[in-house]
Motif scaffolding. Structure first.
Motif, PDB file in Angstrom:
ATOM      1  N   ILE A 276       3.045  -4.825  -7.676  1.00  0.00           N
ATOM      2  CA  ILE A 276       2.405  -4.739  -6.275  1.00  0.00           C
ATOM      3  C   ILE A 276       3.531  -3.785  -5.432  1.00  0.00           C
ATOM      4  N   ALA A 277       2.993  -2.786  -4.648  1.00  0.00           N
ATOM      5  CA  ALA A 277       3.519  -2.015  -3.518  1.00  0.00           C
ATOM      6  C   ALA A 277       2.653  -1.993  -2.421  1.00  0.00           C
ATOM      7  N   THR A 278       3.274  -1.996  -1.309  1.00  0.00           N
ATOM      8  CA  THR A 278       2.569  -1.911  -0.102  1.00  0.00           C
ATOM      9  C   THR A 278       3.462  -1.178   0.988  1.00  0.00           C
ATOM     10  N   ASN A 279       2.750  -0.730   2.009  1.00  0.00           N
ATOM     11  CA  ASN A 279       3.556  -0.002   3.118  1.00  0.00           C
ATOM     12  C   ASN A 279       3.650  -0.922   4.354  1.00  0.00           C
ATOM     13  N   GLY A 280       3.181  -2.242   4.421  1.00  0.00           N
ATOM     14  CA  GLY A 280       3.257  -2.993   5.425  1.00  0.00           C
ATOM     15  C   GLY A 280       3.901  -3.975   5.532  1.00  0.00           C
TER      16      GLY A 280
END
Length: 418
Positions: A317-321
Motif C-alpha cells: 500500500i502507498a499513500t500521500n497522506g
C-alpha cells in the motif's frame, strides 16, 4: 383474456412475417425499404460495399456465413432507429473516421429491446454504439480495430445515456476504450475480454447501479477507469498486465457506496488507484506481482479493506497522506514477519503495510533507483522498530497468518487474435 389476446397477436405477426433473401447490394437496400415490421432479412455470404443503411422499423437481420458489409471508409454502416430490431451473423468493416460524428459499424438510437449478437467488427471507428437505449443486448461479438492516435480512434462498445442493457461475451481489442459507459444505469457487463486498447479496457463515468463481473482486462494502455459513480459492483474480474507510467489495474476516482469483491489484480503497475473514494468495500481480492498493490490517496475515507491477499507486490500500500481513515483488517500480507503464539491464525501484532521507502518515493520519486538496495531495506527495518513517518492509523490489527482461500472462477471469452 389479456394473455390470450397477446398470444393471438403474436401468432398473427409470426404468420404474416416474411423472409427476404438477399445476395446483392441493390437487393439489400430494396428489401429493407419494402419489408414490413417483423420481417427477416437473410443476407447470403459475400461482399457488400455499402454505407449508411437506416433501419426505421423492427426487422430481424441475419447473415449466412458472415457476409461482409464494407463501409468503404465513407461513413456509418448500419443505423438502427427501431425498437425490437435484431442483428446477427454479419461482419462489419471499414467504417469512416470523422472528428464531428461518431460513425459506427452498428449504431442504435433511442430504441429498446435491440439485440446485436454474434457479429464481427473489423477496422470500425466505433464498433457498437448505443445512444439513449433501454433493455438492449450486445453479446458474443468480436470487435477488432487498428489503433492509431487516441483522438482518431473510437471505442469498441460505446453506451451513452442508456438503462438496463447487457454487454456479454464480447471480445474487444485495438480501440481507444474497449467498453465505454457514460450516464448508463442498472446495467450488466459480464464475461467480456478487453485487451490491447490505447487507453482503457473499460471506462465509465456518471454510471450508477451497474454490475461488472467475470471480465478480463489485459494489457491495456492505462488499465480500467471508474469515475464519478456510486453503487457499482465489480466481482470476479481479472485485471492483468496493465503496465506503464500512468497504468493501473483499475483507477477509482470519486467512487462511493460500491463493492469490489473477489477480483484478481495481477502484474499491474498499480493494482488499484483510489482517489476521492468513500464507503466502498474491498473484499477477498488477490493482489499479486504488482508494482504497488493499492495506492490510497489521503482524500479517501470510510473504505473497508478486508480479507484480501497481498503477495509478491513490490509495495503493498502507498499513500500521500499522514492520516488515512479507512478500515484495514484480516488481510494476508506475505511481508508480515509477526508471530501467532496462540495459533488462532491471526497475527499477534499489527502489520503496517505502508513502508518507509514507499513514503519516501511519494515525496522524492527519484529515490526509486534505490529500490532493493541495502539502504532501502535498512530504512524499512528502522521504521518497523520505531514508526515515525508512515501513517499511524493505517495498519492491520489482525493480519492473517496464511493466505485466505478464494473460490476459483473462470472467464470463457478470449481475444480473437489470441
Amino acid at each position: 383474456m389479456r394473455l390470450l389476446i397477446g398470444i393471438l397477436i403474436f401468432i398473427g405477426h409470426s404468420v404474416n412475417a416474411k423472409t427476404w433473401q438477399v445476395n446483392t447490394v441493390n437487393a439489400l437496400y430494396q428489401s429493407i425499404k419494402k419489408a414490413s415490421a417483423g420481417d427477416t432479412i437473410l443476407i447470403s455470404k459475400g461482399m457488400y460495399k455499402i454505407h449508411t443503411i437506416i433501419i426505421n422499423k423492427p426487422l430481424v437481420i441475419i447473415g449466412r456465413d458472415f457476409p461482409v458489409l464494407d463501409g468503404q471508409f465513407k461513413g456509418e454502416i448500419l443505423t438502427i432507429q427501431a425498437s425490437g430490431t435484431q442483428v446477427r451473423g454479419i461482419e462489419f468493416q471499414n467504417v469512416g473516421e470523422t472528428s464531428s460524428i461518431d460513425w459506427a459499424g452498428v449504431k442504435v438510437l433511442e430504441a429498446e429491446n435491440v439485440v446485436v449478437e454474434n457479429n464481427r467488427f473489423r477496422n470500425c471507428y466505433f464498433g457498437v454504439y448505443l445512444s439513449a437505449c433501454t433493455k438492449s443486448r450486445v453479446s458474443d461479438n468480436r470487435i477488432v480495430g487498428q489503433p492509431k492516435e487516441e483522438q482518431t480512434t473510437g471505442n469498441g462498445i460505446h453506451a451513452w445515456k442508456c438503462d438496463s442493457i447487457l454487454i456479454e461475451n464480447n471480445s474487444v481489442e485495438g480501440h481507444r476504450d474497449g467498453i465505454y459507459f457514460e450516464f448508463v444505469t442498472n446495467s450488466l457487463i459480464r464475461n467480456n475480454f478487453s485487451t490491447l486498447n490505447i487507453r482503457y479496457g473499460l471506462h465509465f463515468m456518471f454510471s450508477h447501479n451497474n454490475t461488472y463481473e467475470f471480465n478480463q482486462f489485459v494489457k491495456n494502455g492505462a488499465g480500467v477507469a471508474v469515475m464519478y459513480t456510486r453503487h457499482v459492483t465489480m466481482k470476479n474480474n481479472i485485471f492483468r498486465d496493465n503496465w506503464g507510467g500512468a497504468a493501473y489495474g483499475i483507477l477509482l476516482k470519486d467512487i462511493s457506496d460500491s463493492h469490489i469483491e473477489h477480483n484478481q489484480f495481477l502484474s499491474n503497475t498499480v493494482g488499484i488507484y483510489m482517489e476521492g473514494c468513500s464507503r466502498t468495500t474491498f473484499l477477498q481480492n488477490e493482489f499479486s506481482k504488482n508494482g504497488i498493490a493499492m495506492r490510497i490517496q489521503a482524500n479517501c475515507d470510510d473504505n473497508r479493506i478486508k480479507t484480501n491477499n497481498f503477495m509478491a507486490n513490490t509495495f503493498d500500500i502507498a499513500t500521500n497522506g499522514n492520516s488515512v481513515y479507512n478500515e484495514v483488517a484480516h488481510n494476508y500480507w506475505d511481508k508480515y514477519e509477526g508471530y501467532d503464539l496462540n495459533r488462532d491464525g491471526t497475527g499477534d501484532i499489527a502489520y503496517r503495510p505502508v513502508s518507509l521507502f514507499s513514503t519516501l518515493i511519494e515525496r522524492v520519486p527519484q529515490a526509486m533507483m534505490l529500490l532493493r538496495s541495502f539502504t532501502a531495506t535498512l530504512l524499512d527495518k528502522i521504521e518497523k522498530i520505531i514508526p515515525s513517518l508512515t501513517p499511524e492509523n493505517l495498519k492491520d490489527e489482525k493480519p492473517a497468518m496464511k493466505p485466505i482461500k478464494m473460490a476459483s472462477f473462470k472467464t470463457s471469452v478470449h481475444s480473437i487474435t489470441a
